[in-house]
Write a protein that holds these residues in place. Structure first.
Motif, PDB file in Angstrom:
ATOM      1  N   THR A 257     -14.018 -18.564  38.331  1.00  0.00           N
ATOM      2  CA  THR A 257     -13.243 -19.684  37.788  1.00  0.00           C
ATOM      3  C   THR A 257     -12.391 -19.217  36.626  1.00  0.00           C
ATOM      4  O   THR A 257     -11.243 -19.670  36.443  1.00  0.00           O
ATOM      5  CB  THR A 257     -14.181 -20.816  37.338  1.00  0.00           C
ATOM      6  OG1 THR A 257     -15.024 -21.197  38.431  1.00  0.00           O
ATOM      7  CG2 THR A 257     -13.394 -22.043  36.908  1.00  0.00           C
ATOM      8  N   ASN A 258     -12.909 -18.300  35.840  1.00  0.00           N
ATOM      9  CA  ASN A 258     -12.133 -17.707  34.759  1.00  0.00           C
ATOM     10  C   ASN A 258     -10.930 -16.939  35.318  1.00  0.00           C
ATOM     11  O   ASN A 258      -9.808 -17.047  34.800  1.00  0.00           O
ATOM     12  CB  ASN A 258     -13.024 -16.776  33.944  1.00  0.00           C
ATOM     13  CG  ASN A 258     -12.320 -16.257  32.699  1.00  0.00           C
ATOM     14  OD1 ASN A 258     -11.587 -16.986  32.035  1.00  0.00           O
ATOM     15  ND2 ASN A 258     -12.548 -15.000  32.370  1.00  0.00           N
ATOM     16  N   TYR A 259     -11.156 -16.185  36.392  1.00  0.00           N
ATOM     17  CA  TYR A 259     -10.047 -15.480  37.047  1.00  0.00           C
ATOM     18  C   TYR A 259      -9.007 -16.467  37.560  1.00  0.00           C
ATOM     19  O   TYR A 259      -7.793 -16.213  37.487  1.00  0.00           O
ATOM     20  CB  TYR A 259     -10.567 -14.638  38.210  1.00  0.00           C
ATOM     21  CG  TYR A 259     -11.407 -13.447  37.822  1.00  0.00           C
ATOM     22  CD1 TYR A 259     -11.293 -12.874  36.565  1.00  0.00           C
ATOM     23  CD2 TYR A 259     -12.307 -12.886  38.715  1.00  0.00           C
ATOM     24  CE1 TYR A 259     -12.063 -11.787  36.208  1.00  0.00           C
ATOM     25  CE2 TYR A 259     -13.074 -11.794  38.375  1.00  0.00           C
ATOM     26  CZ  TYR A 259     -12.950 -11.242  37.113  1.00  0.00           C
ATOM     27  OH  TYR A 259     -13.720 -10.152  36.774  1.00  0.00           O
TER      28      TYR A 259
ATOM     29  N   VAL B   7     -13.127 -19.376  46.351  1.00  0.00           N
ATOM     30  CA  VAL B   7     -14.256 -18.444  46.344  1.00  0.00           C
ATOM     31  C   VAL B   7     -15.266 -18.860  45.273  1.00  0.00           C
ATOM     32  O   VAL B   7     -16.487 -18.839  45.501  1.00  0.00           O
ATOM     33  CB  VAL B   7     -13.774 -17.000  46.104  1.00  0.00           C
ATOM     34  CG1 VAL B   7     -14.963 -16.047  46.045  1.00  0.00           C
ATOM     35  CG2 VAL B   7     -12.816 -16.570  47.199  1.00  0.00           C
ATOM     36  N   ALA B   8     -14.763 -19.257  44.109  1.00  0.00           N
ATOM     37  CA  ALA B   8     -15.656 -19.724  43.043  1.00  0.00           C
ATOM     38  C   ALA B   8     -16.437 -20.949  43.498  1.00  0.00           C
ATOM     39  O   ALA B   8     -17.643 -21.073  43.233  1.00  0.00           O
ATOM     40  CB  ALA B   8     -14.848 -20.046  41.792  1.00  0.00           C
ATOM     41  N   GLY B   9     -15.750 -21.869  44.185  1.00  0.00           N
ATOM     42  CA  GLY B   9     -16.419 -23.060  44.676  1.00  0.00           C
ATOM     43  C   GLY B   9     -17.521 -22.738  45.667  1.00  0.00           C
ATOM     44  O   GLY B   9     -18.597 -23.354  45.649  1.00  0.00           O
TER      45      GLY B   9
ATOM     46  N   GLY C 233     -23.351 -17.355  37.795  1.00  0.00           N
ATOM     47  CA  GLY C 233     -22.650 -16.427  36.915  1.00  0.00           C
ATOM     48  C   GLY C 233     -21.364 -15.905  37.536  1.00  0.00           C
ATOM     49  O   GLY C 233     -20.321 -15.820  36.876  1.00  0.00           O
ATOM     50  N   TRP C 234     -21.410 -15.583  38.834  1.00  0.00           N
ATOM     51  CA  TRP C 234     -20.219 -15.104  39.527  1.00  0.00           C
ATOM     52  C   TRP C 234     -19.200 -16.223  39.684  1.00  0.00           C
ATOM     53  O   TRP C 234     -17.994 -16.000  39.554  1.00  0.00           O
ATOM     54  CB  TRP C 234     -20.619 -14.514  40.864  1.00  0.00           C
ATOM     55  CG  TRP C 234     -19.530 -13.831  41.632  1.00  0.00           C
ATOM     56  CD1 TRP C 234     -19.255 -13.978  42.947  1.00  0.00           C
ATOM     57  CD2 TRP C 234     -18.580 -12.861  41.145  1.00  0.00           C
ATOM     58  NE1 TRP C 234     -18.199 -13.181  43.323  1.00  0.00           N
ATOM     59  CE2 TRP C 234     -17.760 -12.481  42.232  1.00  0.00           C
ATOM     60  CE3 TRP C 234     -18.339 -12.278  39.896  1.00  0.00           C
ATOM     61  CZ2 TRP C 234     -16.721 -11.560  42.112  1.00  0.00           C
ATOM     62  CZ3 TRP C 234     -17.306 -11.349  39.763  1.00  0.00           C
ATOM     63  CH2 TRP C 234     -16.512 -11.012  40.866  1.00  0.00           C
TER      64      TRP C 234
ATOM     65  N   ILE D 170     -20.478 -25.270  35.590  1.00  0.00           N
ATOM     66  CA  ILE D 170     -21.111 -24.063  36.128  1.00  0.00           C
ATOM     67  C   ILE D 170     -22.043 -23.443  35.094  1.00  0.00           C
ATOM     68  O   ILE D 170     -23.157 -23.020  35.417  1.00  0.00           O
ATOM     69  CB  ILE D 170     -20.038 -23.054  36.564  1.00  0.00           C
ATOM     70  CG1 ILE D 170     -19.228 -23.619  37.731  1.00  0.00           C
ATOM     71  CG2 ILE D 170     -20.675 -21.721  36.967  1.00  0.00           C
ATOM     72  CD1 ILE D 170     -17.990 -22.806  38.068  1.00  0.00           C
ATOM     73  N   ALA D 171     -21.599 -23.408  33.839  1.00  0.00           N
ATOM     74  CA  ALA D 171     -22.422 -22.830  32.773  1.00  0.00           C
ATOM     75  C   ALA D 171     -23.716 -23.614  32.595  1.00  0.00           C
ATOM     76  O   ALA D 171     -24.784 -23.036  32.338  1.00  0.00           O
ATOM     77  CB  ALA D 171     -21.635 -22.806  31.461  1.00  0.00           C
TER      78      ALA D 171
END
Length: 221
Positions: free
Chosen positions: A134-136, A166-168, A128-129, A67-68
Motif C-alpha cells: 500500500t505504501n508502494y 496486490v496489496a488488497g 506486513g506485506w 492494515i497496521a
C-alpha cells in the motif's frame, strides 16, 4: 493415529479448498473481492483525471491504518500463543474443571499453541506485506503525471491500481487467516468441534464473498 491429528488434517483441507475456490478457481470471478478489485481500478482511473489528489492520499493512509491495526492484532496473537506454550501445565490445571475440556490432552494443547503460533505469524507476514505494498501504491500515485499528459497519468495510475490490487489480495488473505484461527482454536473442545467450527466459518465467508448485501451493492444499477 490420535484423533487430534484428524482434526488438524480436516482443518487444513477445508481451509485449503476454500482458499483455492476464492483465489484461483473460475468461481473467483464472482466474488466480492473481485468486484472490489474493479472498483480499485476505477478509482485510479478517476485519480488520473483529478488535478488535486489529497483525498486519494487520505484514502490510502486510511487503508494503511487499517492494515497496521490487524498486523498489531496478529502480533498479539503470536504473544498469546507463546504464553500458552510456556504455561501448559497451569492452563491445563485451570481448564480441568470445564466439562467440555476435561479430556483435553497435553498433545492437544501443544498442537493448539504451536498451530496458533504458525497461523498468527502467517497473518502478520501477510498484513506486513500488504502495508508495504500500500505504501508502494502511494508512491506510484505520487509519481503519476498531471492532467496535461493524460496518457502518462493514466498509465501511472494504472500501475498504482495494480499495486493496490496486490496489496488488497495480501490483506484479504491475512484477514482470512485470522478468521480461520477461530476454527483452529475450537480444537480446545476436540477435533469434531474444530472441523465443525471451521465449516461454519467457511459458510460465513462464502456467503460474504458470493451472496452478501455488500456484493449486491456493487451490481450495476
Amino acid at each position: 493415529m490420535d484423533s487430534v491429528y484428524f482434526g488438524l488434517i480436516g482443518f487444513l483441507l477445508i481451509a485449503g479448498i476454500y482458499s483455492f475456490i476464492v483465489d484461483h478457481s473460475p468461481l473467483s470471478r464472482h466474488t466480492l473481492s473481485t468486484a472490489m478489485n474493479e472498483e480499485r481500478r476505477q478509482w485510479m482511473r478517476a485519480v488520473a483525471a483529478r488535478p488535486v489528489r489529497i483525498m486519494d492520499t487520505q484514502i490510502i493512509a486510511g487503508l494503511q491504518s487499517g492494515i497496521a491495526f490487524f498486523a498489531s492484532t496478529a502480533l498479539l496473537g503470536i504473544g498469546a500463543a507463546f504464553t500458552i506454550l510456556t504455561a501448559l501445565e497451569t492452563i491445563m490445571l485451570a481448564m480441568a474443571d470445564l466439562p467440555l475440556l476435561a479430556h483435553t490432552s497435553r498433545t492437544q494443547w501443544e498442537m493448539i499453541s504451536l498451530g496458533l503460533l504458525v497461523i498468527y505469524a502467517y497473518a502478520f507476514f501477510k498484513f506486513g506485506w500488504a502495508y508495504r505494498l500500500t505504501n508502494y501504491s502511494a508512491v506510484l500515485l505520487g509519481a503519476a503525471a498531471e492532467r496535461d499528459d493524460p496518457e502518462a497519468a493514466l498509465a501511472a495510475c494504472g500501475r498504482a491500481a495494480e499495486m493496490n490490487l496486490v496489496a488488497g489480495r495480501q490483506f484479504n488473505r491475512g484477514m482470512r487467516t485470522l478468521f480461520f484461527s477461530i476454527g483452529y482454536l475450537a480444537l480446545i473442545a476436540g477435533p469434531v468441534a474444530q472441523i465443525g467450527t471451521t465449516l461454519l466459518i467457511v459458510g460465513i465467508l462464502a456467503y460474504r464473498q458470493f451472496a452478501s448485501p455488500a456484493l449486491k451493492a456493487l451490481e450495476p444499477r
